[in-house]
Design a protein around this motif. Structure first.
Motif, PDB file in Angstrom:
ATOM      1  N   VAL A 126       2.444   5.371   9.655  1.00 48.90           N
ATOM      2  CA  VAL A 126       2.240   3.981   9.259  1.00 48.90           C
ATOM      3  C   VAL A 126       0.817   3.596   9.618  1.00 48.90           C
ATOM      4  O   VAL A 126       0.337   3.882  10.715  1.00 48.90           O
ATOM      5  CB  VAL A 126       3.220   3.047   9.997  1.00 48.90           C
ATOM      6  N   SER A 127       0.092   3.003   8.651  1.00 47.89           N
ATOM      7  CA  SER A 127      -1.228   2.477   8.987  1.00 47.89           C
ATOM      8  C   SER A 127      -1.359   1.079   8.434  1.00 47.89           C
ATOM      9  O   SER A 127      -0.778   0.743   7.395  1.00 47.89           O
ATOM     10  CB  SER A 127      -2.331   3.375   8.429  1.00 47.89           C
ATOM     11  N   ILE A 128      -2.092   0.252   9.166  1.00 52.91           N
ATOM     12  CA  ILE A 128      -2.294  -1.126   8.740  1.00 52.91           C
ATOM     13  C   ILE A 128      -3.744  -1.262   8.307  1.00 52.91           C
ATOM     14  O   ILE A 128      -4.663  -0.949   9.059  1.00 52.91           O
ATOM     15  CB  ILE A 128      -1.968  -2.110   9.880  1.00 52.91           C
ATOM     16  N   GLY A 129      -3.975  -1.658   7.067  1.00 52.26           N
ATOM     17  CA  GLY A 129      -5.344  -1.761   6.579  1.00 52.26           C
ATOM     18  C   GLY A 129      -5.395  -2.583   5.319  1.00 52.26           C
ATOM     19  O   GLY A 129      -4.474  -3.351   5.021  1.00 52.26           O
ATOM     20  N   ILE A 130      -6.491  -2.430   4.568  1.00 51.70           N
ATOM     21  CA  ILE A 130      -6.630  -3.165   3.319  1.00 51.70           C
ATOM     22  C   ILE A 130      -6.074  -2.299   2.191  1.00 51.70           C
ATOM     23  O   ILE A 130      -6.464  -1.135   2.052  1.00 51.70           O
ATOM     24  CB  ILE A 130      -8.103  -3.521   3.059  1.00 51.70           C
ATOM     25  N   PRO A 131      -5.158  -2.816   1.403  1.00 48.65           N
ATOM     26  CA  PRO A 131      -4.554  -2.020   0.338  1.00 48.65           C
ATOM     27  C   PRO A 131      -5.597  -1.506  -0.654  1.00 48.65           C
ATOM     28  O   PRO A 131      -6.621  -2.159  -0.893  1.00 48.65           O
ATOM     29  CB  PRO A 131      -3.598  -2.991  -0.341  1.00 48.65           C
TER      30      PRO A 131
END
Lengths: 335, 254
Positions: free
Chosen positions: A148-153
């Motif tokens: 899982v990574s959180i970033g800008i799509p």
């Protein structure tokens, strides 16, 4: 008792001939039902006796529905454990469903277009795909998202990589699947309840200086409950049986437990009977609970609350008793 | 000189293109009773609802107790008030509805305490004492535990008045308070309102009860088609109307 002066009116009641035929028909049907469920048939197993050198063989008589096997497994630890898991699944997913449904319904009615749109989309998606697919999806979520990574799509910019194992226990996966699906249905039930409350109630609360939130909590929701409870009871009972889908991803709830047993001993019908009886028992208990909950929330809506089934039974028995007394010519003293 | 309780200057309001209020002016002084009369659809109720901001007016200026309703003027600009401020201001204005709108799921006592506890933050005991006092004032001792559906229309409306009074309002708005009542129940509600007027409450009453208007009102406003056609002392306005419209209206209702 109706009186004409001092003399009670003597009335010959209307004869309902059709009802007697109906009663006979129902009695016959019940007798047939009892007969067939208790019927014994010759089993494939044979017992042989040799009397005076003559050997006679005959099949053992057994119940068609194999009640002895039903009885053997009815309180077995596997079945009881399965029942417990079924109840656990039902209770937790319904709590998630009801809370989620209430929140989504309130969002749907929010003046904010964004909240209303999110709520609508949620209901559209989770009501529009099969619950079996949703359960399976959650059960295998770990395979779908190993990282899982959180970033800008749509870019490679990521703020954080989390190497968590998203795989859920199958029980949690089923709870999430059932809960999210139920939330979509419950939101429509809750919305129906909320819009059923008279506009004047909201105006009165507003004019007292209550905020939107206070109005919802103190005035709208308590009155909406009257409309929300009957279909919610329906949902709980429906959920009780939908939990059997959990067996497809390997959760040994009631249905899973009995199929597990019958897979080894091939007694499919008696074990399904065991499960069905348990489902019926729990449904009955739930229905009784629903009845009293409805009575509680009907406060103020009805001038006199309806009698409880026990009160009704007492009244009926009293009525029948007095009928017999008058039939026998005993004069009833009006109290 | 003290500021009037309500000042309405050039207030307009339209619903989807239909202008319901066309530049209305009205002044209500403290401790005065003002009656709004007029045919249905003339904008009486809309005006009343604008005063406690249940409806937003489109144009003009509306002040209650010297303060703008729904807005705040700073540096020559109008700022919309937050919901919380609007609610706070509304709690000082009592409103009584045609259809009572008592909370159906609460008992009579709870109807009168809920606003005190939730909006004014009073504790249960104080709220109950006040509620009992007010219920006695409107002649409903002993009905505390009843639900609204168990009361007559007149009794329900008196509970509604007690509920509004519990907030200790500085202004009371009545929107046709007796129109939904059986004729023999109208009197008991009007009596409570007369008592209230005597006690010095500032009241605006939308009504078809001309007898009440003549007896109690300090000023009568006659609305027709969204404008104030005629206003003044009720004895004068109601007995010697100058406009044909009011003459016509009075001939129908009297």
């Amino acid at each position: 008792m109706e009186t004409n002066g001092d003399v009670a009116i003597k009335v010959v009641p209307v004869r309902h001939v059709g009802r007697w035929f109906g009663l006979a028909g129902v009695a016959l049907f019940i007798a047939m039902l009892v007969h067939t469920t208790l019927y014994k048939v010759a089993s494939a197993e044979k017992t042989c006796l040799t009397v005076d050198g003559v050997k006679t063989c005959h099949g053992v008589l057994v119940w068609r529905f194999q009640w002895n096997i039903v009885g053997k497994y009815f309180l077995s630890s596997e079945v009881l454990h399965g029942l417990l898991v079924t109840i656990e699944l039902t209770v937790i997913s319904m709590i998630i469903g009801i809370v989620l449904g209430m929140v989504v319904a309130i969002m749907r009615m929010s003046p904010s277009r964004i909240l209303a749109g999110v709520a609508w989309t949620y209901t559209w998606f989770f009501r529009g795909t099969p619950v079996l697919v949703q359960i399976t999806f959650w059960a295998f979520i770990g395979a779908l998202y190993p990282h899982v990574s959180i970033g800008i799509p749509f870019t490679h910019i990521a703020f954080a990589h989390i190497n968590v194992d998203l795989s859920l226990t199958t029980l949690d996966a089923v709870i999430i699947g059932l809960g999210l699906n139920e939330g979509a249905y419950m939101s429509e039930i809750a919305r129906a309840g909320l819009i059923s409350v008279d506009e004047g109630q909201i105006e009165a609360a507003t004019s007292l200086g209550m905020t939107r939130r206070q109005t919802l909590r103190l005035v709208v929701i308590p009155q909406a409950m009257r409309v929300i409870i009957p279909p919610t009871g329906n949902e709980v009972i429906s959920m009780l049986k939908t939990t059997s889908l959990a067996s497809t991803v390997g959760v040994l709830e009631l249905f899973g437990a009995v199929t597990n047993i019958s897979a080894t001993n091939f007694k499919i019908i008696p074990l399904l009977t065991v499960a069905s009886i348990w489902y019926l028992i729990v449904t009955t208990v739930l229905s009784i609970g629903q009845y009293y909950l409805e009575r509680r929330f009907a406060r103020g809506a009805l001038r006199t609350p309806p009698p409880t089934p026990i009160q009704r039974l007492k009244n009926d028995l009293r009525g029948i008793a007095s009928k017999f007394r008058t039939r026998r010519g005993i004069i009833e003293v009006a109290t | 000189m003290t500021t009037p309780m309500v000042e309405v200057r050039g207030v307009r309001k339209s619903y989807s293109g239909v202008e319901v209020l066309k530049s209305v002016d009205l002044t209500v002084n403290r401790s005065e009773v003002t009656c709004l009369i007029g045919p249905s659809g003339s904008g009486k109720s809309t005006l009343l609802r604008c005063i406690n901001h249940l409806e937003k007016h489109d144009a003009g200026e509306l002040r209650v107790d010297g303060e703008l309703v729904g807005y705040e003027a700073r540096n020559g600009k109008l700022y919309e008030l937050s919901d919380k401020r609007v609610c706070e201001k509304r709690s000082h204005i009592g409103m009584v509805f045609q259809r009572f709108n008592l909370f159906q799921h609460l008992t009579v006592l709870e109807n009168v305490t809920v606003g005190q506890m939730q909006v004014k933050g009073l504790d249960r005991e104080k709220a109950r004492v006040k509620a009992r006092e007010l219920l006695a004032r409107v002649g409903l001792e002993g009905k505390e535990k009843h639900y609204p559906s168990q009361l007559s229309g007149g009794q329900q409306q008196r509970v509604a008045i007690a509920r509004a009074l519990a907030m200790e309002p500085k202004l009371m708005l009545f929107d046709e308070p007796t129109s939904a009542l059986d004729p023999e129940l109208v009197g008991e509600v009007l009596d409570v309102m007369k008592d209230l007027a005597k006690s010095g409450m500032t009241m605006i009453v939308v009504t078809h009860e001309m007898g009440f208007a003549r007896e109690v009102a300090d000023t009568v406003y006659f609305l027709d088609g969204g404008i104030i056609e005629e206003s003044g002392d009720p004895r004068q306005v109601l007995t010697t109307p100058s406009s044909d419209r009011l003459k016509n209206f009075l001939s129908k209702v009297l």
